[in-house]
Write an enzyme that holds these catalytic residues in place. Structure first.
Site, PDB file in Angstrom:
ATOM      1  N   HIS A   1      -3.429   8.041   5.589  1.00 58.50           N
ATOM      2  CA  HIS A   1      -3.585   6.731   4.954  1.00 58.50           C
ATOM      3  C   HIS A   1      -5.065   6.356   4.987  1.00 58.50           C
ATOM      4  O   HIS A   1      -5.586   5.862   3.992  1.00 58.50           O
ATOM      5  CB  HIS A   1      -2.724   5.707   5.689  1.00 58.50           C
TER       6      HIS A   1
ATOM      7  N   HIS B   1      -9.308   2.279  -2.087  1.00 55.75           N
ATOM      8  CA  HIS B   1      -7.883   2.070  -1.814  1.00 55.75           C
ATOM      9  C   HIS B   1      -7.196   1.601  -3.091  1.00 55.75           C
ATOM     10  O   HIS B   1      -7.350   0.458  -3.521  1.00 55.75           O
ATOM     11  CB  HIS B   1      -7.726   1.030  -0.711  1.00 55.75           C
TER      12      HIS B   1
ATOM     13  N   CYS C   1       0.806  -1.232   0.000  1.00 60.57           N
ATOM     14  CA  CYS C   1       0.000   0.000   0.000  1.00 60.57           C
ATOM     15  C   CYS C   1       0.837   1.280   0.000  1.00 60.57           C
ATOM     16  O   CYS C   1       0.322   2.343  -0.340  1.00 60.57           O
ATOM     17  CB  CYS C   1      -0.932   0.015   1.199  1.00 60.57           C
TER      18      CYS C   1
END
Length: 732
Positions: free
Chosen positions: A609, A649, A474
């Site tokens: 995030h 995401h 990520c």
């Protein structure tokens, strides 16, 4: 007139198409038969004649017509293999009396670059040694019948003779009729010319017109039209029944749609507008830097800021960054149910969260038109393009677009120390290749490699800086930006492209994420909200163009923002390999602020995030609070946001998506709302902290120094964390 002058004149007439090559050969042979005192007739070549000779040799070896040659086309694309390369080098060595080996054709892979190299070699070997003088003296005493007037002239005789044996004499109408060209004096230093001399101006030997590239396409079809790819879709390369009566596959490959390539649609206005006139700006970097905000001087030991001078990206619901800002500004959610034409999500769906190898989530954020690509624009054959992971295709397009947005043309960056840093991982496109028995081809070998993904733009534009693909899950793209900054600070490169990309072609990633129970069953991503039940997977790609701030000011680049500091660390051992560490996040953020002399009291926005998970969000806010509290006691001055609420995401592209959101916000001087937020997560404590949740489109206030500053974080489930601070650029 001496024989040497006569021979030189004959050759010049042949070159200028003022004499038939056969007539010239006849006169040369007559001169050889004359009993005259031998003279030195070795004519000193020029840079132009060297290039002509190289083109002449290429035409003979690979049997193409002069007008089919392109200086910027690689030898590989011309169909030159290891055997023909040996012949080419041998003939050039013999004709020019140099010592070159076949490797040079790989180091200098086109006519322009090889000509420059060979011209250098000719200049270094232009003097005749004493030993060569002795050998020439001995040669002068040989009988005239055995004496070679000049090795290069013999080469031309052999070339013409070989052609005469295999081809009938052309009629007068077939002979070249180009007007004689006046030879230009050679440049004092070797250089690769930016212009392309047309083959019609060159007196080259006629050869058969049978040029075919390795992909079976005529060379002319591989010419890269230097225009921006258009959005026109053509029909797929192959029909659905291309495999005949073979067994039907359950996985249907997405067909590659070729985009139209129209010169009249090219739009490179910014690229042309960036060239500054000499002497127009007398300001020095130091004097301009004094007008920057904040006004206080940074310590001389601090690294220079990194300017972001170009951006490009594609995200769910947004094919451009302009569309992305519109969606962020208006609070649009771009998540939806996976369409059947992408993949069958229903066959993998089960509402039971515990169902084995099933998903309880049917939604995702997907890009449009991922099957469209203009291969010839990037000098790629259609067959190779179809075997390429669409991640390679789309990142190549966006990297080009980012450079164009920065105002740089392809010629402006060629052969420069421009680095490429990409956050990426292999996609599941290989499953489509396997389903169609295409996985073990040469094109699939390179087309599915992550390392090649970064190298595609470096190869196409001949960039000489580092070219690195990065996979930290990520945090990949934010780490890529950090690595690009580090490379610029260390002097490894002068400019860099950095970003990331993520695409999905099967339900596998969604199923695997569901098995870890990190996806939202509700189908909504709610960062920091008490009702948050997980994140959502999505696709995206983004690229930023980076330069040292001083260079950007000097070159008059448009500056979206300035990276003031960045850092990376690792969680180490936690209570699970994918579990985050609050201590590691605190340490990372404190280190960045201390190392780059950044006061968190000046940071008034954090693009977090913010995945919308019950564990990750509270840890992130706690770490930020602890890190800020080491520097400031101020409260409720810094907004928290997360682009994942809008687009999901994007994993490998998540960090660069956050950067682009910050830059668009700085440009508009507005902070967009965090959508889907209703009630603060009960595990998050914002009272008395520096932070608040922004739920409306608001003006971005300046800090105490009159500037706007933001931070962005990415935390990979691999445990690799990255934190970057970006400041507004303003000049007075």
């Amino acid at each position: 007139m001496s024989n040497g002058e006569l021979i030189k004149g004959i050759l010049q007439q042949i070159k200028d198409n003022r004499m038939d090559a056969r007539e010239g050969l006849k006169r040369l042979n007559e001169l050889k038969q004359q009993q005259v005192p031998p003279v030195e007739v070795r004519v000193k070549p020029t840079e132009d004649t060297v290039k002509l000779l190289i083109m002449d040799v290429l035409c003979r070896i690979i049997k193409i017509q002069p007008d089919e040659l392109q200086e910027d086309l690689s030898f590989k694309e011309m169909g030159i293999d290891s055997i023909s390369s040996v012949e080419i080098v041998r003939d050039l060595n013999d004709a020019l009396h140099i010592h070159m080996d076949g490797i040079q054709l790989y180091d200098y892979p086109n006519i322009s670059e090889l000509s420059s190299y060979v011209w250098n070699e000719v200049q270094m070997n232009s003097h005749i040694t004493v030993e060569e003088d002795k050998q020439q003296s001995l040669a002068a005493k040989e009988p005239p019948a055995k004496q070679r007037l000049n090795h290069r002239y013999e080469y031309m005789n052999d070339l013409i003779s070989q052609f005469s044996k295999n081809n009938p004499k052309p009629t007068a109408q077939e002979l070249p009729v180009s007007p004689p060209q006046k030879a230009e004096s050679p440049a004092p230093e070797p250089a690769v010319s930016a212009s392309r001399p047309t083959a019609e101006k060159l007196a080259l030997s006629p050869v058969e017109k049978s040029a075919v590239s390795e992909a079976g396409q005529p060379l002319e079809s591989l010419k890269p039209a230097l225009t921006r790819p258009s959005a026109l879709s053509l029909k797929p390369l192959h029909s659905p029944d291309r495999r005949g009566d073979e067994k039907q596959n359950t996985v249907q490959p997405p067909r590659l749609k070729l985009k139209g390539n129209h010169a009249e649609e090219a739009a490179s206005g910014r690229a042309q507008a960036t060239a500054a006139e000499a002497g127009d700006d007398a300001r020095t970097v130091e004097s301009v830097a004094q007008t920057m905000i904040p006004a206080t001087e940074r310590a001389s030991s601090l690294p220079e800021g990194i300017a972001i001078i170009g951006i490009s990206g594609r995200f769910p619901g947004a094919s451009t960054t302009r569309e992305l800002w519109r969606n962020l500004r208006d609070g649009v959610c771009s998540i939806g149910e996976v369409p059947e034409e992408r993949f069958d999500i229903h066959s993998a769906y089960d509402e039971d969260r515990k169902a084995v190898q099933k998903t309880y989530c049917k939604v995702a954020g997907l890009l449009d038109n991922v099957d469209e690509f203009d291969p010839l624009f990037f000098n790629i054959s259609p067959r190779e393009a179809e075997m390429m992971d669409p991640q390679q295709r789309i990142f190549l397009e966006e990297a080009w677009n980012a450079l164009e947005d920065a105002g740089y043309s392809d010629r402006a960056v060629q052969d420069t120390r421009c680095g490429v840093f990409v956050g990426c991982a292999p996609s599941d496109y290989t499953k489509h290749l396997e389903a169609n028995s295409l996985e073990n081809t040469a094109e699939a070998f390179t087309g599915t490699s992550s390392s090649i993904l970064a190298a595609r733009i470096s190869y196409f534009l001949n960039l000489k800086g580092p070219s690195i693909s990065i996979d930290t899950a990520c945090s990949s793209s934010l780490v890529a930006v950090h690595q690009a900054c580090s490379s610029l600070w260390s002097g490894e490169c002068d400019m860099a492209l950095a970003g990331g990309i993520r695409l999905m072609f099967t339900p596998d990633s969604i199923v695997q994420s569901s098995q870890m129970e990190i996806l939202s069953k509700e189908g909504v991503c709610r960062p920091f909200d008490n009702g948050a039940d997980g994140t959502l997977l999505s696709e995206g790609t983004g690229v930023v163009v980076l330069k040292p701030l001083g260079s950007a000011i000097r070159d008059r680049d448009y500056i979206y923002g300035v990276i003031r500091g960045s850092g990376v660390n690792q969680d180490g051992r936690t209570n699970g390999i994918t579990a985050p560490s609050v201590n590691s996040q605190i340490q990372l953020e404190k280190t960045v602020y201390e190392k780059f002399d950044i006061d968190p009291a000046d940071i008034n926005y954090v693009e977090s995030h913010g995945t919308g998970t019950s564990l990750g969000d509270p840890i992130e806010v706690k770490a930020l609070t602890e890190a800020f509290r080491h520097f400031t006691a101020d409260s409720h001055y810094c907004a928290l946001g997360s682009i994942k609420a809008n687009i999901g995401h994007t994993t490998m592209a998540a960090g660069v998506a956050g950067i682009i959101k910050i830059l668009l916000s700085l440009k508009s001087r507005k902070i967009p709302p965090l959508i889907h937020y209703r009630e603060l997560n009960e595990k998050i404590k914002l009272q008395g902290s520096p932070f608040y949740i922004n739920t409306e489109l608001v003006e971005w206030p300046v800090n105490k120094k009159g500037s706007r500053m933001a931070a962005v974080s990415s935390f990979g489930f691999s445990g690799t964390n990255c934190h970057i601070v970006i400041e507004e650029y303003r000049s007075v």
